[in-house]
Design a protein around this motif. Structure first.
Motif, PDB file in Angstrom:
ATOM      1  N   LEU A 141       3.080  16.420   4.800  1.00 43.35           N
ATOM      2  CA  LEU A 141       2.031  16.079   5.763  1.00 43.35           C
ATOM      3  C   LEU A 141       2.056  17.044   6.941  1.00 43.35           C
ATOM      4  O   LEU A 141       1.012  17.558   7.363  1.00 43.35           O
ATOM      5  CB  LEU A 141       2.211  14.640   6.246  1.00 43.35           C
ATOM      6  N   ILE A 142       3.237  17.311   7.486  1.00 42.37           N
ATOM      7  CA  ILE A 142       3.363  18.241   8.615  1.00 42.37           C
ATOM      8  C   ILE A 142       2.830  19.621   8.224  1.00 42.37           C
ATOM      9  O   ILE A 142       2.067  20.246   8.976  1.00 42.37           O
ATOM     10  CB  ILE A 142       4.829  18.341   9.077  1.00 42.37           C
ATOM     11  N   LYS A 179       0.816  -1.216   0.000  1.00 39.74           N
ATOM     12  CA  LYS A 179       0.000   0.000   0.000  1.00 39.74           C
ATOM     13  C   LYS A 179       0.854   1.272   0.000  1.00 39.74           C
ATOM     14  O   LYS A 179       0.325   2.376  -0.141  1.00 39.74           O
ATOM     15  CB  LYS A 179      -0.919   0.020   1.229  1.00 39.74           C
ATOM     16  N   ARG A 180       2.155   1.125   0.167  1.00 37.41           N
ATOM     17  CA  ARG A 180       3.028   2.298   0.190  1.00 37.41           C
ATOM     18  C   ARG A 180       2.947   3.083  -1.115  1.00 37.41           C
ATOM     19  O   ARG A 180       3.132   4.295  -1.133  1.00 37.41           O
ATOM     20  CB  ARG A 180       4.482   1.891   0.452  1.00 37.41           C
ATOM     21  N   GLN A 188       4.221   8.423   9.620  1.00 38.73           N
ATOM     22  CA  GLN A 188       3.597   9.705   9.318  1.00 38.73           C
ATOM     23  C   GLN A 188       2.474  10.024  10.302  1.00 38.73           C
ATOM     24  O   GLN A 188       2.228  11.189  10.611  1.00 38.73           O
ATOM     25  CB  GLN A 188       3.078   9.714   7.881  1.00 38.73           C
ATOM     26  N   LEU A 189       1.815   8.989  10.821  1.00 37.01           N
ATOM     27  CA  LEU A 189       0.782   9.220  11.830  1.00 37.01           C
ATOM     28  C   LEU A 189       1.391   9.767  13.118  1.00 37.01           C
ATOM     29  O   LEU A 189       0.778  10.571  13.817  1.00 37.01           O
ATOM     30  CB  LEU A 189       0.005   7.934  12.104  1.00 37.01           C
ATOM     31  N   VAL A 190       2.610   9.328  13.439  1.00 34.02           N
ATOM     32  CA  VAL A 190       3.311   9.888  14.602  1.00 34.02           C
ATOM     33  C   VAL A 190       3.569  11.376  14.377  1.00 34.02           C
ATOM     34  O   VAL A 190       3.339  12.211  15.264  1.00 34.02           O
ATOM     35  CB  VAL A 190       4.637   9.137  14.851  1.00 34.02           C
ATOM     36  N   LEU A 191       4.032  11.722  13.176  1.00 38.23           N
ATOM     37  CA  LEU A 191       4.256  13.130  12.847  1.00 38.23           C
ATOM     38  C   LEU A 191       2.945  13.911  12.837  1.00 38.23           C
ATOM     39  O   LEU A 191       2.907  15.083  13.221  1.00 38.23           O
ATOM     40  CB  LEU A 191       4.938  13.244  11.485  1.00 38.23           C
ATOM     41  N   VAL A 203       1.900  11.884  -0.172  1.00 35.42           N
ATOM     42  CA  VAL A 203       2.480  13.038   0.537  1.00 35.42           C
ATOM     43  C   VAL A 203       3.772  12.625   1.234  1.00 35.42           C
ATOM     44  O   VAL A 203       3.879  11.523   1.789  1.00 35.42           O
ATOM     45  CB  VAL A 203       1.500  13.631   1.576  1.00 35.42           C
ATOM     46  N   SER A 204       4.764  13.511   1.198  1.00 34.51           N
ATOM     47  CA  SER A 204       6.001  13.287   1.938  1.00 34.51           C
ATOM     48  C   SER A 204       5.768  13.627   3.406  1.00 34.51           C
ATOM     49  O   SER A 204       4.741  14.208   3.774  1.00 34.51           O
ATOM     50  CB  SER A 204       7.117  14.162   1.375  1.00 34.51           C
TER      51      SER A 204
END
Length: 202
Positions: free
Chosen positions: A106-107, A95-96, A174-177, A101-102
């Motif tokens: 995302l941030i 799924k990657r 990315q969810l952590v970010l 979005v990088s």
């Protein structure tokens, strides 16, 4: 001797797997620095505010500092549950390819206050389990501390666990970010409240 040669490919394969799983030191450093920075920004922004200042609302349809804190703390837990569920689900590296979005994009997207968003009903301040601004701030700090400890110690390959967000696919790293960016978004909102000309002097 023959058995040793038969086992050698298996050993090499396992060594390759162990070498190539988990977050890199650079990824951990990026995440930890961002989580620490956004935590400190929030604490510094609300530090020393009085109860009147915490409760001040610039307008009836805008949140007070207290309400922002209640939302941040509740969302910190809710977003981690989403992230944790993604990590516990089976890895789906195929799924990657869906991720568009990088990390930096995302941030920037989550932090951007020029794009308005409506909080889910369950994460609105009036649904918060935190009764006071201090309760909410302490809840936020406790949740953030747990998240940072997890990032430091995890051996999970967060990149190969992909979830579907409203704006597209994201991996667990990315969810952590996302969690850090979300608190940053509302720290900016708090700064807007503090900048209101009617904000109490003390």
């Amino acid at each position: 001797m023959k058995k040793i040669f038969l086992l050698l490919p298996v050993v090499l394969f396992l060594a390759f797997i162990n070498k190539n799983t988990g977050l890199s030191k650079k990824e951990k450093k990026i995440a930890l620095n961002y989580l620490e920075q956004t935590r400190d920004d929030l604490q510094n922004t609300v530090g020393g505010l009085s109860e009147d200042q915490m409760n001040f609302k610039p307008a009836e349809n805008r949140w007070s500092v207290k309400e922002c804190l209640q939302h941040i703390a509740a969302a910190e837990n809710g977003l981690w549950q989403w992230c944790e569920g993604t990590i516990k689900a089976a890895a789906n590296p195929e799924k990657r390819a869906d991720i568009k979005v990088s990390d930096d994009q995302l941030i920037k997207m989550i932090s951007d206050r020029s794009v308005k968003a409506t909080a889910p009903e369950e994460l609105r301040p009036d649904k918060s389990p935190y009764a006071t601004a201090l309760d909410a701030l302490n809840g936020f700090k406790a949740s953030r501390e747990k998240l940072m400890k997890y990032v430091k110690s995890t051996k999970e390959d967060l990149r190969n666990h992909v979830a579907q967000a409203p704006f597209g696919a994201v991996d667990a790293f990315q969810l952590v970010l996302f969690i850090g960016a979300h608190s940053n978004r509302h720290t900016q909102q708090i700064a807007e409240v503090l900048a209101d000309p009617n904000f109490p002097k003390k």
